[in-house]
Write a protein that holds these residues in place. Structure first.
Motif, mmCIF file in Angstrom:
data_model
loop_
_atom_site.group_PDB
_atom_site.id
_atom_site.type_symbol
_atom_site.label_atom_id
_atom_site.label_comp_id
_atom_site.label_asym_id
_atom_site.label_seq_id
_atom_site.Cartn_x
_atom_site.Cartn_y
_atom_site.Cartn_z
ATOM 1 N N GLN A 1 0.829 -1.209 0.000
ATOM 2 C CA GLN A 1 0.000 0.000 0.000
ATOM 3 C C GLN A 1 0.864 1.261 0.000
ATOM 4 O OE1 GLN A 1 -2.410 -0.951 3.396
ATOM 5 N NE2 GLN A 1 -4.076 -1.806 2.139
ATOM 6 N N ALA A 2 1.937 1.232 0.768
ATOM 7 C CA ALA A 2 2.812 2.405 0.825
ATOM 8 C C ALA A 2 3.550 2.620 -0.495
ATOM 9 C CB ALA A 2 3.813 2.250 1.964
ATOM 10 N N MET A 3 3.657 1.543 -1.282
ATOM 11 C CA MET A 3 4.280 1.691 -2.606
ATOM 12 C C MET A 3 3.255 2.152 -3.644
ATOM 13 S SD MET A 3 6.719 -1.661 -2.550
ATOM 14 C CE MET A 3 7.108 -1.665 -4.291
ATOM 15 N N GLY A 4 2.057 2.430 -3.158
ATOM 16 C CA GLY A 4 1.016 2.938 -4.048
ATOM 17 C C GLY A 4 0.275 1.850 -4.794
ATOM 18 N N ILE A 5 0.364 0.635 -4.313
ATOM 19 C CA ILE A 5 -0.313 -0.483 -4.994
ATOM 20 C C ILE A 5 -1.761 -0.571 -4.506
ATOM 21 C CG2 ILE A 5 -0.358 -3.010 -5.236
ATOM 22 C CD1 ILE A 5 2.772 -2.839 -4.958
ATOM 23 N N ASP A 6 -2.670 -0.658 -5.464
ATOM 24 C CA ASP A 6 -4.089 -0.742 -5.118
ATOM 25 C C ASP A 6 -4.464 -2.210 -4.901
ATOM 26 O OD1 ASP A 6 -6.756 -0.326 -4.792
ATOM 27 O OD2 ASP A 6 -7.177 -0.173 -6.953
ATOM 28 N N LEU A 7 -5.038 -2.491 -3.763
ATOM 29 C CA LEU A 7 -5.442 -3.873 -3.476
ATOM 30 C C LEU A 7 -6.951 -3.963 -3.290
ATOM 31 C CD1 LEU A 7 -2.579 -4.737 -0.937
ATOM 32 C CD2 LEU A 7 -2.751 -5.556 -3.290
ATOM 33 N N SER A 8 -7.665 -2.942 -3.733
ATOM 34 C CA SER A 8 -9.112 -2.925 -3.492
ATOM 35 C C SER A 8 -9.825 -4.038 -4.252
ATOM 36 C CB SER A 8 -9.689 -1.557 -3.877
ATOM 37 O OG SER A 8 -9.357 -1.305 -5.224
ATOM 38 N N ASP A 9 -9.173 -4.590 -5.274
ATOM 39 C CA ASP A 9 -9.815 -5.671 -6.025
ATOM 40 C C ASP A 9 -9.450 -7.042 -5.475
ATOM 41 O OD1 ASP A 9 -7.168 -5.391 -6.711
ATOM 42 O OD2 ASP A 9 -7.457 -5.897 -8.836
ATOM 43 N N SER A 10 -8.836 -7.078 -4.291
ATOM 44 C CA SER A 10 -8.463 -8.404 -3.771
ATOM 45 C C SER A 10 -9.737 -9.158 -3.387
ATOM 46 C CB SER A 10 -7.496 -8.261 -2.598
ATOM 47 O OG SER A 10 -8.176 -8.305 -1.400
ATOM 48 N N PRO A 11 -9.765 -10.454 -3.636
ATOM 49 C CA PRO A 11 -11.002 -11.234 -3.479
ATOM 50 C C PRO A 11 -11.572 -11.281 -2.062
ATOM 51 C CG PRO A 11 -9.325 -12.506 -4.651
ATOM 52 C CD PRO A 11 -8.670 -11.285 -4.136
ATOM 53 N N GLU A 12 -10.794 -10.978 -1.058
ATOM 54 C CA GLU A 12 -11.289 -11.081 0.331
ATOM 55 C C GLU A 12 -12.452 -10.141 0.585
ATOM 56 O OE1 GLU A 12 -8.631 -11.277 4.004
ATOM 57 O OE2 GLU A 12 -7.307 -11.026 2.269
#
Ligand code: SF4
Ligand code: SF4
Lengths: 262, 414
Positions: B403-414
């Motif tokens: 997240q701090a590297m600016g990676i979006d994880l909002s589409d993660s299946p959880e």
């Protein structure tokens, strides 16, 4: 033949009595260790392998573990020996008081053991040289001289040992958590140690006339000394393999096997 | 009269372990620190010291002096059953080994006793009995189709067919805690690091079977470890990255032991890998995470193998994070309660230990409790929910780094 040649005739113990007891104790110790080695040898010589059943299984597995690379503390045998076995730093890390207690017992005990062995060796040298008609021994090798030389160190190490034992008894009796978890296995160790130490003091007191001889007649010195020697041999040698005294052998082995532990 | 047969045998115990039973000085240090003993209301049977005493008595009754002279003494079956129950109520956290004054390798001892009891027909405990069948059938303990390990990765994630670096995702991150697997993959992509994965050829690392004493049955754990090693080799990997503490420990320690061979690749935890990149200045942070964060050392990453600093180095490097430590950390850390098959076998106990650990975190006034293992995260989250500490976020260090590297994880299946 006499034992304790440095003492006057009346205080001598028979050499034969002591030698018989010593041999018996060593014999019982060897049988006990054999049974223990057989018991340990019921294990395997590698994780997940079939039980071995051989008396050599334990030394084999020990050597294997000692030569393996450990992931956490991969320390040398020397470091384990000095810091963990002799200095007992794992106990110090956990509880300085318990370390002090154990270290004084360990140190006092070992030192007295070594001094007793030295005294025994001098007695033997004296005995043999007398038999052979050799009279040119250095002066300090005469039992009565050597005994005097050992008097002060003997006293010091006895006090050190006694200090540890008093702390141990106090903990077992008055620290609730320790008292509640004490079982016969623990008590026997401490009772044995206490009896040996107290009889040692009394035997010395009768012989030297110091107050811990409780003014007992000097003729009682030999039987008291004999009693002290006998129970020392029985507890400190013969009983080791069958009681908590085994920890004197097993803990150093566990420390070596696990390179001082995690 | 024929002599009675000993009630217990020494299967799966090494000669040194049998000696270790005699080296317990009964100092009680292990009892002071055992998390399951505490969480079970100080049930005396769970105390490590007591378990050693009981097995020593079993051994002496079966093979001691009296047994040699007069034959073995029978041990009532209910005593052995009770012992089995107690030895399984242990997360194999290793705290007892760390504090043991006699340096007894207690974790290995518990695992060997478990294997012995499985062979004897007493173990494992509760639902743990299903592990073997599930792993045999599905190659993972979650009854998931093994194809689903990485086939859910969004299209942008680039996994090479072959590469020098392989990410061994592990069953929990690939099938249950997918945010972690996605964060790891995207983070590597963003750093421009070419990596490969085993995908549907990946098999459970064996941790669940080894920790619960079932590894030897049909040699399942050994066969699976060898298959994983062969598959990793076939991918051309020289370094294998792990974001799961359980898989990391199993690969580093258990695989070489099971297969009897040195691994043909380097085993690296992702936080160790990131620490190196941070030190080289290769990571560009794009976002600040303005939170007070505390870190829970996973037992299998910390105490078991000594990786304490790398996850902290990552957290400290992330802009905005204020790292606050709990009282019990690093080698003295308190377990999350999930390991050693306890989560599956004795879930209430797992929850009890987790709740205590969450309370440790709450005492630091942290906003977020981080860890470096999906299994810890899962149990700590359950512990948090159990005590209703909704304000405390629980997250993996790798996810925070992503997240701090600016990676979006909002589409993660959880
Ligand atoms: S490994 Fe952890 S849970 Fe198991 S007995 Fe030791 S301290 Fe207790
Ligand atoms: S810490 Fe070690 S020596 Fe002490 S009681 Fe526990 S197992 Fe025994």
């Amino acid at each position: 033949m006499d034992y304790f040649a440095g003492v006057s005739d009346a205080l001598r113990l028979t050499f034969v009595q002591v030698m018989i007891m010593a041999s018996l104790s060593i014999g019982i110790f060897i049988i006990g260790m054999y049974i223990n080695l057989k018991k340990w040898g019921m294990g395997s010589t590698g994780y997940g392998q079939q039980p071995s059943g051989s008396i050599l299984a334990f030394p084999t597995m020990l050597a294997k573990q000692m030569s393996e690379h450990a992931h956490v503390h991969n320390q040398s045998v020397l470091e384990t020996f000095v810091l963990d076995i002799l200095f007992q730093r794992r106990i110090l890390r956990r509880s300085p008081l318990r370390w002090f207690m154990h270290f004084t017992i360990f140190f006092g005990w070992m030192a007295l053991f070594v001094l007793s062995l030295a005294m025994f060796a001098v007695e033997m040298v004296h005995l043999i040289s007398e038999r052979l008609g050799v009279h040119a021994l250095p002066e300090f090798l005469y039992p009565e001289v050597f005994r005097e030389l050992l008097a002060v160190p003997n006293d010091i190490f006895s006090y050190i040992l006694l200090t540890g034992i008093i702390i141990a008894i106090y903990r077992r009796l008055f620290v609730a958590k320790v008292r509640e978890s004490t079982i016969a296995y623990d008590s026997v160790l401490l009772i044995g140690l206490t009896v040996i130490t107290i009889t040692g003091f009394i035997a010395d007191g009768i012989r030297t006339g110091r107050f811990w001889g409780f003014d007992m007649p000097v003729e009682w010195a030999p039987p008291m000394a004999l009693f002290h020697v006998v129970i020392s041999l029985l507890f400190c040698i013969a009983y080791i393999p069958f009681s908590k005294y085994i920890h004197m052998i097993a803990i150093p082995l566990a420390l070596l096997a696990n390179k001082g532990g995690e | 009269m024929a002599k009675r047969k000993p009630s217990v045998n020494t299967e799966n115990l090494t000669a040194v372990q049998l000696m270790e039973l005699d080296s317990c000085s009964r100092c009680g240090e292990c009892v002071n620190w055992c998390p399951t003993y505490d969480a079970a209301g100080q049930d005396p049977g769970l105390a490590p010291r007591d378990k050693i005493l009981r097995w020593r008595e079993f051994m002496n009754k079966s093979y001691g002096l009296r047994a040699r002279l007069f034959g073995p003494k029978e041990i009532p079956e209910e005593d052995i059953e009770k012992f089995k129950d107690d030895v399984y109520k242990c997360t194999t956290c290793g705290m007892c080994a760390t504090v043991c004054e006699s340096a007894i390798n207690t974790v290995e001892l518990w695992e060997s006793m478990r294997a012995n009891l499985v062979k004897r027909g007493n173990g494992p405990f509760g639902k743990q009995g299903a592990f073997l069948k599930l792993i045999g059938q599905y190659k993972n303990p979650y009854m998931e189709d093994n194809k689903n390990r990485v086939n859910w990765f969004p299209k942008d994630v680039k996994v090479e067919d072959k590469a020098e670096i392989l990410y061994f995702g592990g069953c929990t991150a690939e099938l249950k805690q997918r945010k972690l697997a996605l964060a790891t993959a995207r983070l590597l992509n963003k750093l421009g690091i070419k990596f490969t994965m085993l995908g549907e050829d990946e098999i459970c690392c064996g941790s669940a079977l080894i920790r619960t004493g079932q590894y030897f049955i049909n040699d399942t754990a050994k066969v699976n470890a060898q298959k994983n090693i062969d598959n990793i080799k076939a991918k051309g990997a020289k370094t294998v990255l792990y974001a799961c503490a359980g898989c990391y420990r199993a690969s580093l320690i258990d695989w070489p032991r099971l297969t009897g061979q040195k691994l043909p690749f380097k085993v690296v935890h992702i936080t160790q890998f990131l620490q190196e990149l941070i030190e080289k200045g290769d990571i560009k942070w794009e976002k600040s995470i303005d939170k007070k964060v505390t870190y829970h050392d996973p037992c299998h990453l910390g105490r078991h193998v000594g990786v304490f600093e790398p996850p902290r180095a990552v957290l400290k490097a992330i802009p905005g994070i204020e790292l606050v430590e709990m009282d019990r950390i690093e080698e003295n850390q308190r377990c999350c309660g999930a390991g050693g098959g306890v989560k599956a076998g004795v879930p209430d106990l797992a929850l009890g230990v987790a709740s205590t650990r969450v309370e440790d975190a709450l005492a630091t006034k942290a906003d977020l409790l981080s860890s470096a293992c999906p299994f810890c995260k899962r149990n700590l989250s359950d512990g948090r929910d159990a005590i209703g500490a909704k304000q405390l976020e629980v997250e993996d260090v790798v996810v925070l780094a992503a997240q701090a590297m600016g990676i979006d994880l909002s589409d993660s299946p959880e």
